[in-house]
Scaffold this active site. Structure first.
Site, short mmCIF file in Angstrom:
data_model
loop_
_atom_site.label_atom_id
_atom_site.label_comp_id
_atom_site.label_asym_id
_atom_site.label_seq_id
_atom_site.Cartn_x
_atom_site.Cartn_y
_atom_site.Cartn_z
N GLY A 145 32.74 -66.29 -14.01
CA GLY A 145 31.85 -65.59 -15.05
C GLY A 145 33.66 -64.76 -15.99
N ARG A 146 33.48 -63.66 -16.54
CA ARG A 146 34.17 -62.90 -17.07
C ARG A 146 35.30 -62.56 -16.69
NH1 ARG A 146 30.08 -60.71 -19.38
NH2 ARG A 146 29.23 -59.36 -17.32
N ILE A 147 35.43 -62.12 -15.27
CA ILE A 147 36.26 -61.16 -14.14
C ILE A 147 36.59 -62.98 -13.99
CG2 ILE A 147 36.76 -60.72 -12.20
CD1 ILE A 147 33.96 -58.80 -12.44
N ARG A 164 27.84 -72.39 -10.63
CA ARG A 164 26.95 -72.35 -10.79
C ARG A 164 26.75 -73.50 -11.97
NH1 ARG A 164 22.44 -67.50 -11.33
NH2 ARG A 164 24.48 -66.57 -12.34
N THR A 222 37.00 -59.43 -4.05
CA THR A 222 36.17 -58.12 -4.90
C THR A 222 35.78 -57.73 -5.82
OG1 THR A 222 38.17 -59.20 -7.48
CG2 THR A 222 38.79 -58.08 -5.59
N ARG A 259 32.03 -58.88 -3.93
CA ARG A 259 30.53 -58.28 -3.07
C ARG A 259 31.31 -58.71 -1.20
NH1 ARG A 259 29.93 -55.14 -6.32
NH2 ARG A 259 28.88 -54.05 -7.00
N GLU A 316 29.75 -52.25 3.93
CA GLU A 316 30.74 -51.06 3.50
C GLU A 316 29.38 -49.91 3.82
OE1 GLU A 316 31.81 -53.04 -0.26
OE2 GLU A 316 31.89 -50.68 -0.94
N HIS A 332 36.81 -50.26 -1.98
CA HIS A 332 36.25 -50.70 -3.34
C HIS A 332 37.00 -49.78 -4.00
CE1 HIS A 332 31.77 -51.90 -4.68
NE2 HIS A 332 32.69 -52.33 -5.29
C1 8YV Z 1 32.04 -50.45 -9.16
C2 8YV Z 1 31.40 -52.69 -9.15
O1 8YV Z 1 33.40 -49.21 -8.84
O2 8YV Z 1 30.29 -52.25 -10.94
C3 8YV Z 1 30.82 -53.35 -9.86
O3 8YV Z 1 30.02 -53.93 -9.76
O4 8YV Z 1 31.63 -53.27 -7.77
C4 8YV Z 1 32.12 -51.44 -9.11
O5 8YV Z 1 33.81 -51.78 -9.35
C5 8YV Z 1 30.58 -49.87 -8.41
O6 8YV Z 1 30.14 -51.12 -8.42
C6 8YV Z 1 29.83 -48.94 -10.01
O7 8YV Z 1 28.63 -48.73 -9.23
#
Ligand code: 8YV
Length: 333
Positions: free
Chosen positions: A161-163, A183, A243, A245, A274, A295
Protein backbone atom coordinates in the site's frame (compact mmCIF):
# COMPACT_ATOMS: atom_id res chain seq x y z
CA UNK A 1 -23.72 28.66 19.38
CA UNK A 2 -23.47 28.79 23.19
CA UNK A 3 -20.48 26.85 24.43
CA UNK A 4 -22.51 24.13 26.15
CA UNK A 5 -24.40 23.36 22.93
CA UNK A 6 -21.26 22.72 20.94
CA UNK A 7 -20.56 19.05 20.17
CA UNK A 8 -18.48 17.32 22.82
CA UNK A 9 -15.26 15.81 21.51
CA UNK A 10 -13.25 13.63 23.89
CA UNK A 11 -9.53 13.12 23.26
CA UNK A 12 -8.25 9.97 24.91
CA UNK A 13 -4.60 11.13 24.91
CA UNK A 14 -2.65 14.37 24.90
CA UNK A 15 -2.20 15.72 21.35
CA UNK A 16 0.19 18.45 20.11
CA UNK A 17 -0.69 21.88 21.56
CA UNK A 18 -1.64 23.46 18.23
CA UNK A 19 -4.08 20.62 17.57
CA UNK A 20 -5.68 20.91 20.98
CA UNK A 21 -5.97 24.70 20.66
CA UNK A 22 -7.74 24.39 17.29
CA UNK A 23 -10.03 21.67 18.60
CA UNK A 24 -11.04 23.83 21.55
CA UNK A 25 -11.84 26.69 19.19
CA UNK A 26 -14.10 24.48 17.12
CA UNK A 27 -15.66 22.06 19.59
CA UNK A 28 -16.38 21.56 23.25
CA UNK A 29 -13.21 19.52 23.67
CA UNK A 30 -12.32 17.41 26.68
CA UNK A 31 -8.53 17.00 26.88
CA UNK A 32 -6.40 14.42 28.63
CA UNK A 33 -3.75 16.72 30.08
CA UNK A 34 -1.73 14.07 31.94
CA UNK A 35 -1.78 11.69 28.93
CA UNK A 36 -2.47 8.58 31.01
CA UNK A 37 -4.25 5.97 28.84
CA UNK A 38 -7.97 5.99 29.69
CA UNK A 39 -9.36 3.17 31.79
CA UNK A 40 -12.28 1.12 30.54
CA UNK A 41 -14.56 3.05 32.92
CA UNK A 42 -13.30 6.38 31.52
CA UNK A 43 -13.96 5.19 27.97
CA UNK A 44 -17.48 4.10 28.88
CA UNK A 45 -18.12 7.45 30.49
CA UNK A 46 -16.74 9.18 27.39
CA UNK A 47 -18.97 7.44 24.87
CA UNK A 48 -22.00 7.84 27.11
CA UNK A 49 -21.61 11.61 27.02
CA UNK A 50 -19.55 12.61 23.97
CA UNK A 51 -20.64 13.16 20.38
CA UNK A 52 -17.18 12.29 19.09
CA UNK A 53 -14.36 10.15 20.49
CA UNK A 54 -10.77 10.61 19.31
CA UNK A 55 -9.02 7.38 20.32
CA UNK A 56 -5.52 6.14 19.53
CA UNK A 57 -3.85 2.79 19.14
CA UNK A 58 -3.81 2.45 22.96
CA UNK A 59 -7.62 2.42 23.29
CA UNK A 60 -9.61 -0.74 22.68
CA UNK A 61 -12.96 0.24 21.16
CA UNK A 62 -14.65 -3.15 20.99
CA UNK A 63 -18.26 -4.32 20.63
CA UNK A 64 -18.83 -4.53 24.40
CA UNK A 65 -17.71 -0.94 24.85
CA UNK A 66 -19.72 0.29 21.86
CA UNK A 67 -22.80 -1.36 23.37
CA UNK A 68 -22.58 1.22 26.17
CA UNK A 69 -22.62 4.27 23.88
CA UNK A 70 -25.21 6.95 24.41
CA UNK A 71 -27.69 8.02 21.71
CA UNK A 72 -25.68 11.20 21.05
CA UNK A 73 -22.48 9.29 20.20
CA UNK A 74 -21.91 9.35 16.44
CA UNK A 75 -18.27 9.50 15.38
CA UNK A 76 -15.03 7.67 16.18
CA UNK A 77 -12.30 9.86 14.69
CA UNK A 78 -9.22 7.70 15.21
CA UNK A 79 -5.92 9.51 15.69
CA UNK A 80 -3.95 6.96 13.67
CA UNK A 81 -3.91 5.14 10.39
CA UNK A 82 -4.40 1.59 11.66
CA UNK A 83 -7.89 0.90 13.01
CA UNK A 84 -7.30 -2.52 14.54
CA UNK A 85 -8.03 -0.96 17.94
CA UNK A 86 -11.65 -0.45 16.80
CA UNK A 87 -14.35 -3.00 15.99
CA UNK A 88 -15.22 -1.14 12.79
CA UNK A 89 -17.89 -3.63 11.65
CA UNK A 90 -19.71 -3.35 14.96
CA UNK A 91 -19.44 0.43 14.98
CA UNK A 92 -20.86 0.72 11.47
CA UNK A 93 -23.69 -1.71 12.30
CA UNK A 94 -24.62 0.64 15.13
CA UNK A 95 -24.77 3.53 12.69
CA UNK A 96 -21.51 5.09 13.87
CA UNK A 97 -18.98 6.64 11.53
CA UNK A 98 -15.30 5.72 11.82
CA UNK A 99 -12.44 7.76 10.35
CA UNK A 100 -8.64 7.46 10.43
CA UNK A 101 -5.60 9.51 9.40
CA UNK A 102 -4.11 7.98 6.25
CA UNK A 103 -1.32 9.50 4.09
CA UNK A 104 0.11 11.88 6.67
CA UNK A 105 2.31 9.31 8.38
CA UNK A 106 3.44 7.42 5.28
CA UNK A 107 6.82 9.11 4.77
CA UNK A 108 7.80 9.14 8.46
CA UNK A 109 6.92 5.48 8.83
CA UNK A 110 8.87 4.60 5.69
CA UNK A 111 11.90 6.54 6.98
CA UNK A 112 11.92 4.61 10.25
CA UNK A 113 11.46 1.34 8.37
CA UNK A 114 14.51 2.17 6.30
CA UNK A 115 16.41 2.99 9.48
CA UNK A 116 15.64 -0.52 10.80
CA UNK A 117 16.46 -2.13 7.44
CA UNK A 118 19.90 -0.50 7.75
CA UNK A 119 20.35 -0.82 11.51
CA UNK A 120 20.05 -4.60 11.77
CA UNK A 121 22.56 -5.81 9.15
CA UNK A 122 24.96 -2.89 9.75
CA UNK A 123 24.90 -3.44 13.55
CA UNK A 124 24.16 0.23 14.14
CA UNK A 125 22.85 0.02 17.71
CA UNK A 126 25.43 -2.57 18.76
CA UNK A 127 28.21 -0.34 17.43
CA UNK A 128 26.85 2.82 19.05
CA UNK A 129 26.57 1.00 22.37
CA UNK A 130 30.29 0.13 22.32
CA UNK A 131 31.04 3.81 22.88
CA UNK A 132 28.47 4.41 25.59
CA UNK A 133 28.60 1.09 27.50
CA UNK A 134 31.11 -0.29 30.04
CA UNK A 135 33.37 -1.83 27.43
CA UNK A 136 36.35 0.28 26.29
CA UNK A 137 36.87 0.68 22.55
CA UNK A 138 40.40 -0.46 21.78
CA UNK A 139 40.48 0.93 18.25
CA UNK A 140 39.76 0.02 14.67
CA UNK A 141 40.31 -3.50 13.41
CA UNK A 142 39.78 -4.90 9.91
CA UNK A 143 37.72 -7.85 11.08
CA UNK A 144 35.83 -6.43 14.04
CA UNK A 145 32.06 -5.72 14.17
CA UNK A 146 31.45 -6.65 10.56
CA UNK A 147 27.87 -6.48 9.37
CA UNK A 148 26.36 -7.30 6.01
CA UNK A 149 26.00 -5.23 2.84
CA UNK A 150 22.56 -3.88 1.96
CA UNK A 151 23.12 -3.07 -1.68
CA UNK A 152 22.14 -5.85 -4.09
CA UNK A 153 20.06 -7.73 -1.51
CA UNK A 154 16.44 -8.76 -2.05
CA UNK A 155 13.80 -6.89 -0.04
CA UNK A 156 10.40 -8.59 0.24
CA UNK A 157 7.62 -6.16 1.10
CA UNK A 158 4.50 -7.72 2.61
CA UNK A 159 1.69 -5.24 1.86
CA UNK A 160 2.32 -2.83 -1.02
CA UNK A 161 0.00 0.00 0.00
CA UNK A 162 1.09 3.59 0.56
CA UNK A 163 3.72 2.77 3.20
CA UNK A 164 5.02 -0.32 1.38
CA UNK A 165 5.51 1.77 -1.77
CA UNK A 166 7.23 4.57 0.14
CA UNK A 167 9.64 1.99 1.61
CA UNK A 168 10.25 0.54 -1.86
CA UNK A 169 11.17 4.00 -3.22
CA UNK A 170 13.72 4.51 -0.46
CA UNK A 171 15.07 0.96 -0.66
CA UNK A 172 15.71 1.28 -4.40
CA UNK A 173 18.00 4.22 -3.70
CA UNK A 174 20.00 1.91 -1.41
CA UNK A 175 20.39 -0.63 -4.22
CA UNK A 176 17.93 -3.18 -2.87
CA UNK A 177 15.94 -5.31 -5.29
CA UNK A 178 12.23 -4.85 -4.65
CA UNK A 179 9.87 -7.80 -4.35
CA UNK A 180 6.38 -7.71 -2.92
CA UNK A 181 3.32 -9.67 -1.97
CA UNK A 182 -0.05 -7.95 -1.74
CA UNK A 183 -3.70 -8.96 -1.76
CA UNK A 184 -3.97 -7.30 -5.15
CA UNK A 185 -1.19 -6.75 -7.63
CA UNK A 186 -0.43 -3.02 -7.89
CA UNK A 187 -0.86 -1.24 -11.26
CA UNK A 188 1.87 -1.97 -13.82
CA UNK A 189 2.95 1.67 -13.80
CA UNK A 190 3.82 1.49 -10.09
CA UNK A 191 5.56 -1.86 -10.52
CA UNK A 192 7.68 -0.33 -13.28
CA UNK A 193 8.51 2.80 -11.30
CA UNK A 194 9.64 0.70 -8.35
CA UNK A 195 11.15 -2.09 -10.50
CA UNK A 196 9.11 -4.33 -8.21
CA UNK A 197 8.56 -8.05 -8.72
CA UNK A 198 5.15 -9.35 -7.66
CA UNK A 199 4.83 -12.68 -5.84
CA UNK A 200 1.40 -14.20 -5.83
CA UNK A 201 2.63 -16.73 -3.28
CA UNK A 202 3.76 -15.21 0.02
CA UNK A 203 5.42 -18.54 0.92
CA UNK A 204 7.56 -18.53 -2.19
CA UNK A 205 8.59 -14.93 -1.70
CA UNK A 206 9.53 -15.45 1.95
CA UNK A 207 11.78 -18.36 1.04
CA UNK A 208 13.86 -16.24 -1.32
CA UNK A 209 14.32 -12.87 0.41
CA UNK A 210 17.23 -11.42 2.38
CA UNK A 211 15.10 -8.81 4.15
CA UNK A 212 11.36 -8.93 4.81
CA UNK A 213 9.45 -5.79 5.75
CA UNK A 214 5.85 -5.86 6.95
CA UNK A 215 3.41 -3.17 5.75
CA UNK A 216 -0.05 -4.71 5.71
CA UNK A 217 -2.78 -3.67 8.14
CA UNK A 218 -3.62 -5.91 11.08
CA UNK A 219 -7.01 -7.50 10.40
CA UNK A 220 -8.42 -10.94 11.28
CA UNK A 221 -7.03 -12.10 7.92
CA UNK A 222 -3.48 -10.91 8.65
CA UNK A 223 -3.30 -12.01 12.31
CA UNK A 224 -0.17 -14.23 12.43
CA UNK A 225 0.16 -13.97 8.65
CA UNK A 226 3.80 -14.68 9.40
CA UNK A 227 2.95 -17.87 11.25
CA UNK A 228 5.45 -20.34 12.71
CA UNK A 229 5.19 -22.36 9.49
CA UNK A 230 5.83 -19.36 7.25
CA UNK A 231 8.67 -18.01 9.39
CA UNK A 232 10.43 -21.35 8.98
CA UNK A 233 10.55 -20.67 5.24
CA UNK A 234 12.91 -17.72 5.78
CA UNK A 235 16.56 -18.16 4.83
CA UNK A 236 19.07 -18.34 7.69
CA UNK A 237 20.65 -15.06 6.51
CA UNK A 238 17.27 -13.28 6.46
CA UNK A 239 16.28 -10.35 8.63
CA UNK A 240 12.73 -9.23 9.30
CA UNK A 241 11.51 -5.69 9.94
CA UNK A 242 8.09 -4.81 11.34
CA UNK A 243 6.74 -1.27 11.62
CA UNK A 244 3.10 -2.32 11.01
CA UNK A 245 1.56 -4.29 13.87
CA UNK A 246 3.03 -6.91 16.19
CA UNK A 247 0.08 -9.24 15.78
CA UNK A 248 0.96 -9.90 12.12
CA UNK A 249 3.97 -11.99 13.22
CA UNK A 250 3.79 -14.99 15.54
CA UNK A 251 6.21 -13.37 17.99
CA UNK A 252 6.95 -16.55 19.98
CA UNK A 253 7.87 -18.39 16.79
CA UNK A 254 10.05 -15.45 15.69
CA UNK A 255 11.87 -15.43 19.03
CA UNK A 256 12.56 -19.19 18.77
CA UNK A 257 14.01 -18.80 15.28
CA UNK A 258 16.23 -15.95 16.43
CA UNK A 259 17.46 -17.83 19.52
CA UNK A 260 18.21 -20.94 17.45
CA UNK A 261 20.05 -18.87 14.84
CA UNK A 262 17.66 -19.90 12.09
CA UNK A 263 17.28 -16.30 10.94
CA UNK A 264 19.87 -13.56 11.21
CA UNK A 265 18.02 -10.74 12.95
CA UNK A 266 15.00 -8.53 13.33
CA UNK A 267 14.12 -4.85 13.59
CA UNK A 268 10.85 -4.41 15.48
CA UNK A 269 8.95 -1.20 16.18
CA UNK A 270 5.76 -3.02 17.18
CA UNK A 271 5.01 -5.99 19.42
CA UNK A 272 2.32 -8.60 19.73
CA UNK A 273 1.39 -7.65 23.30
CA UNK A 274 2.26 -3.96 23.33
CA UNK A 275 3.35 -2.26 25.54
CA UNK A 276 4.72 -5.53 26.95
CA UNK A 277 7.90 -6.61 25.20
CA UNK A 278 9.07 -10.19 25.53
CA UNK A 279 12.11 -10.42 27.89
CA UNK A 280 13.56 -12.86 25.36
CA UNK A 281 13.46 -10.15 22.71
CA UNK A 282 15.14 -7.74 25.10
CA UNK A 283 17.90 -10.32 25.70
CA UNK A 284 18.29 -10.77 21.94
CA UNK A 285 18.56 -6.99 21.59
CA UNK A 286 21.30 -6.89 24.26
CA UNK A 287 23.10 -9.60 22.33
CA UNK A 288 22.93 -7.45 19.20
CA UNK A 289 20.62 -9.78 17.27
CA UNK A 290 17.63 -7.49 17.11
CA UNK A 291 16.92 -3.78 17.20
CA UNK A 292 13.83 -2.81 19.18
CA UNK A 293 11.98 0.51 19.10
CA UNK A 294 8.97 1.52 21.21
CA UNK A 295 6.38 2.11 18.41
CA UNK A 296 8.16 5.19 17.07
CA UNK A 297 7.74 4.80 13.32
CA UNK A 298 5.40 7.77 12.88
CA UNK A 299 6.65 9.73 15.88
CA UNK A 300 7.57 13.13 14.43
CA UNK A 301 6.06 16.38 15.66
CA UNK A 302 5.19 17.30 12.07
CA UNK A 303 3.45 13.97 11.59
CA UNK A 304 1.49 14.23 14.81
CA UNK A 305 0.30 17.74 13.90
CA UNK A 306 -0.72 16.52 10.44
CA UNK A 307 -2.56 13.60 12.04
CA UNK A 308 -4.38 16.01 14.36
CA UNK A 309 -5.33 18.18 11.42
CA UNK A 310 -6.78 15.17 9.59
CA UNK A 311 -8.79 14.34 12.70
CA UNK A 312 -10.14 17.91 12.79
CA UNK A 313 -11.07 17.84 9.07
CA UNK A 314 -12.89 14.54 9.61
CA UNK A 315 -14.80 15.77 12.66
CA UNK A 316 -15.65 19.12 11.12
CA UNK A 317 -16.91 17.68 7.84
CA UNK A 318 -18.94 15.05 9.70
CA UNK A 319 -20.53 17.62 12.01
CA UNK A 320 -21.26 19.85 9.01
CA UNK A 321 -23.29 17.01 7.53
CA UNK A 322 -20.78 15.84 4.91
CA UNK A 323 -19.06 12.50 4.41
CA UNK A 324 -15.71 12.82 6.17
CA UNK A 325 -12.79 12.32 3.77
CA UNK A 326 -11.16 9.48 5.70
CA UNK A 327 -14.16 7.30 6.41
CA UNK A 328 -13.26 3.68 7.16
CA UNK A 329 -15.70 1.00 6.04
CA UNK A 330 -15.53 -2.68 6.97
CA UNK A 331 -15.17 -3.53 3.25
CA UNK A 332 -11.85 -1.64 3.15
CA UNK A 333 -10.27 -3.86 5.79
C1 8YV B 1 0.40 5.83 15.42
C2 8YV B 1 0.30 3.79 13.92
O1 8YV B 1 1.34 6.48 16.18
O2 8YV B 1 -1.19 5.23 12.81
C3 8YV B 1 -0.87 4.09 13.05
O3 8YV B 1 -1.49 3.12 12.59
O4 8YV B 1 0.66 2.70 14.05
C4 8YV B 1 1.10 4.75 14.70
O5 8YV B 1 2.17 5.14 13.92
C5 8YV B 1 -0.68 5.33 16.33
O6 8YV B 1 -1.46 4.38 15.74
C6 8YV B 1 -1.57 6.43 16.79
O7 8YV B 1 -2.82 5.95 17.21
Amino acid sequence: MPKSKRPLVVLTRKLPDSVEVRMRELFDTRLNADDMPMSRADLVEAIKTADVLVPTVTDRIDAALLGKAGEQFKLIANFGNGVDNIDVANAVERGLTVTNTPNVLTEDTADMTMALILAVPRRLVEGATVLTGDQKWTGWSPTWMLGHRISGKRLGIVGMGRIGQAVARRARAFGLQIHYHNRRRVPAKIEQELAATYWDSLDQMLARMDIISIHCPHTPATYHLLSARRLKLLRPNATIVNTARGEIIDENALVRLLIDGNIAGAGLDVFEHEPAVSPKLVRLARAGKVVLLPHLASATIEGRIDMGERVIVNIKSFLDGHKPPDRVLPSML
